[in-house]
Design an enzyme around this catalytic site. Structure first.
Site, PDB file in Angstrom:
ATOM      1  N   HIS A 129       0.836  -1.205   0.000  1.00  0.00           N
ATOM      2  CA  HIS A 129       0.000   0.000   0.000  1.00  0.00           C
ATOM      3  C   HIS A 129       0.868   1.252   0.000  1.00  0.00           C
ATOM      4  CE1 HIS A 129      -3.334   2.646   1.515  1.00  0.00           C
ATOM      5  NE2 HIS A 129      -2.304   3.249   2.099  1.00  0.00           N
ATOM      6  N   GLU A 130       1.889   1.271   0.842  1.00  0.00           N
ATOM      7  CA  GLU A 130       2.756   2.450   0.938  1.00  0.00           C
ATOM      8  C   GLU A 130       3.582   2.643  -0.329  1.00  0.00           C
ATOM      9  OE1 GLU A 130       2.237   4.523   3.186  1.00  0.00           O
ATOM     10  OE2 GLU A 130       0.987   3.286   4.475  1.00  0.00           O
ATOM     11  N   HIS A 133       1.565   4.399  -2.968  1.00  0.00           N
ATOM     12  CA  HIS A 133       1.464   5.861  -2.855  1.00  0.00           C
ATOM     13  C   HIS A 133       2.581   6.546  -3.644  1.00  0.00           C
ATOM     14  CE1 HIS A 133      -1.851   6.439  -0.166  1.00  0.00           C
ATOM     15  NE2 HIS A 133      -1.311   5.792   0.847  1.00  0.00           N
ATOM     16  N   GLU A 191      -6.018   6.738  -0.836  1.00  0.00           N
ATOM     17  CA  GLU A 191      -5.959   5.566   0.045  1.00  0.00           C
ATOM     18  C   GLU A 191      -6.593   4.349  -0.621  1.00  0.00           C
ATOM     19  OE1 GLU A 191      -4.359   5.230   2.986  1.00  0.00           O
ATOM     20  OE2 GLU A 191      -3.575   7.203   2.480  1.00  0.00           O
TER      21      GLU A 191
END
Length: 268
Positions: A129-130, A133, A191
């Protein structure tokens, strides 16, 4: 008063026109990111250096090796531009349940997260997920959006005539409207997009994508935010779980194909 409203709307509309279609994220979503990526990289490297000064790295070599393995396994399946960079991964000795990735190819994981991410796949869900980004340039998009909206408000204020108590109250309300109507939805979109990209990365890397759902169930027992989703920068846990489950089938098929070849991730 009418002139003030028209001026603000014209300025904001001009900003929003520019915000549509300047570039596209990996999912094909139109995005507005005007800062040079090199500048974002420099900012990320500088921020990471400050974090390392303020928070020590974990002395636990076993945990550091585990986190590094998960990150390396994910990085190996990223697009070429990102896979071939020298990523720096640090396990910070801090009890907060968090992780992050910064432009400039920096990844930070806090030891507190390992109490919630109970296995390699749950940790991969967070790290993936990070990484998403960074790859989707969300940091650039957030900074660019905030800059553009603040400039639109400033221009509207300047074109609206002399200062008055009424004018100040109106522009304070407009500022709140921009925050709720533009900034926060963009953040929630980021997100959700990072969740789905991270799900894809973890499955391609051989981590069980079903554990992403369990991770957020774990998170829901650790955190109890009462902030309405409308006023939050993050989707609710239930929204995230629903979105992950809706996109699970193709990613699970990817993972199962790797398992059949004994190519699943092995960061125990």
């Amino acid at each position: 008063m009418v002139f003030m409203k028209v001026s603000f709307k014209a300025a904001l509309a001009a900003t929003l026109v520019v915000m549509v279609g300047c570039s596209s994220s990996p999912t094909g979503r139109k995005q507005f990111a005007v800062l040079p990526d090199s500048q974002m990289d420099t900012m990320g490297v500088e921020s990471f250096a400050e974090m390392k000064k303020e928070t020590p790295a974990s002395p636990n070599a076993t945990l550091r090796k585990h986190v590094q393995c998960v990150a390396d396994t994910l990085i190996a399946v990223l697009p070429n531009k990102y896979r071939n960079q020298e990523w720096e991964v640090v396990l910070f000795d801090d009890e907060q349940v968090n992780a992050f990735a910064l432009p400039g190819y920096k990844v930070g994981v806090y030891t507190g997260l390992l109490k919630v991410a109970e296995n390699q796949s749950q940790l991969a869900a967070v790290v993936g997920h990070e990484l998403a980004h960074v790859i989707a340039r969300h940091g650039n998009e957030r900074v660019s959006t905030q800059f553009a909206t603040s400039q639109a408000l400033a221009l509207g204020y300047q074109l609206s005539g002399e200062d008055s108590p009424e004018k100040i109250v109106i522009f304070q309300a407009l500022g709140i409207g921009v925050q709720v109507g533009i900034i926060l939805p963009f953040s929630r979109t980021h997100e959700s997009e990072a969740d789905l990209l991270g799900l894809e990365y973890m499955a391609k890397a051989g981590f069980d994508p079903r554990e992403s759902v369990q991770l957020w169930r774990n998170m829901s027992t650790w955190t109890n935010s009462k902030t309405p989703e409308l006023l939050s920068t993050h989707p609710s846990h239930s929204t995230r779980i629903d979105d992950l489950e809706d996109n699970m089938s193709p990613n699970l098929a990817t993972y199962n194909a790797l398992v059949a070849q004994n190519k699943q991730a092995k960061c125990y």
